[in-house]
Design an enzyme around this catalytic site. Structure first.
Site, PDB file in Angstrom:
ATOM      1  N   GLY A  50      53.136  83.378  16.615  1.00 53.53           N
ATOM      2  CA  GLY A  50      54.064  82.341  17.069  1.00 53.53           C
ATOM      3  C   GLY A  50      54.314  81.323  15.980  1.00 53.53           C
ATOM      4  O   GLY A  50      55.075  80.377  16.157  1.00 53.53           O
ATOM      5  N   CYS A  51      53.658  81.497  14.832  1.00 52.14           N
ATOM      6  CA  CYS A  51      53.883  80.634  13.680  1.00 52.14           C
ATOM      7  C   CYS A  51      54.686  81.423  12.648  1.00 52.14           C
ATOM      8  O   CYS A  51      54.440  82.606  12.458  1.00 52.14           O
ATOM      9  CB  CYS A  51      52.557  80.226  13.030  1.00 52.14           C
ATOM     10  SG  CYS A  51      51.483  79.272  14.098  1.00 52.14           S
ATOM     11  N   GLU A  52      55.633  80.751  11.987  1.00 52.45           N
ATOM     12  CA  GLU A  52      56.389  81.425  10.932  1.00 52.45           C
ATOM     13  C   GLU A  52      55.498  81.690   9.723  1.00 52.45           C
ATOM     14  O   GLU A  52      55.634  82.699   9.051  1.00 52.45           O
ATOM     15  CB  GLU A  52      57.597  80.582  10.518  1.00 52.45           C
ATOM     16  CG  GLU A  52      58.718  80.654  11.526  1.00 52.45           C
ATOM     17  CD  GLU A  52      59.954  79.889  11.087  1.00 52.45           C
ATOM     18  OE1 GLU A  52      60.050  79.497   9.912  1.00 52.45           O
ATOM     19  OE2 GLU A  52      60.819  79.682  11.944  1.00 52.45           O
ATOM     20  N   SER A  53      54.597  80.742   9.441  1.00 53.52           N
ATOM     21  CA  SER A  53      53.656  80.917   8.331  1.00 53.52           C
ATOM     22  C   SER A  53      52.432  81.653   8.843  1.00 53.52           C
ATOM     23  O   SER A  53      52.237  81.787  10.053  1.00 53.52           O
ATOM     24  CB  SER A  53      53.219  79.549   7.799  1.00 53.52           C
ATOM     25  OG  SER A  53      54.334  78.807   7.392  1.00 53.52           O
TER      26      SER A  53
END
Length: 136
Positions: A50-53
């Protein structure tokens, strides 16, 4: 509710900062001081989705209190994670569940730096923390 000592110290530091440039510098400094994760902890099971990174989170209990360690491949995000960690260390699952992340980052003067993707990413981290402390 009173803040943990480290969270209060972070809040004092950030509220004294003048403008975004100073806060960004503080953010990177606090991120650089995050306790490093062992390479063996950087597994898919510890990855926060759920995190882009890339973000990894591990949790453990010390004397009945939850302690978290986290890191990211993104420097600014490491700073935001460090600020999240100082706010949540030692909280129980109910307190974690009721934590208002936006309010915390607003108090720090960082709400405008929370793009929707960063905000979603931090919420994913908090959600994962709640899952970890709730699982048997």
């Amino acid at each position: 509710m009173s803040l943990p000592a480290d969270a209060q110290q972070a809040l004092d530091t950030f509220t004294q900062a003048k403008g975004w440039e100073q806060r960004a510098r503080l953010l990177m400094q606090i991120g650089d001081r995050l306790e490093p994760l062992h390479e063996s902890d950087k597994t898919d099971a510890n990855r926060v989705h759920g995190c882009e990174s890339l973000v990894w989170l591990v949790a453990g209990q010390v004397d009945g209190q939850w302690r978290f360690k986290a890191t990211s491949d993104a420097r600014l995000l490491r700073g935001l994670l460090a600020l999240l960690l100082v706010r949540v260390q030692g909280l129980d699952s109910d307190a974690l569940d009721g934590l208002d992340l936006r309010e915390w980052f607003t108090q720090l003067g960082l709400e405008r730096q929370l793009s929707p993707s960063r905000s979603n990413g931090l919420h994913a981290v908090l959600l994962r923390m709640t899952e970890l402390v709730s699982s048997p």
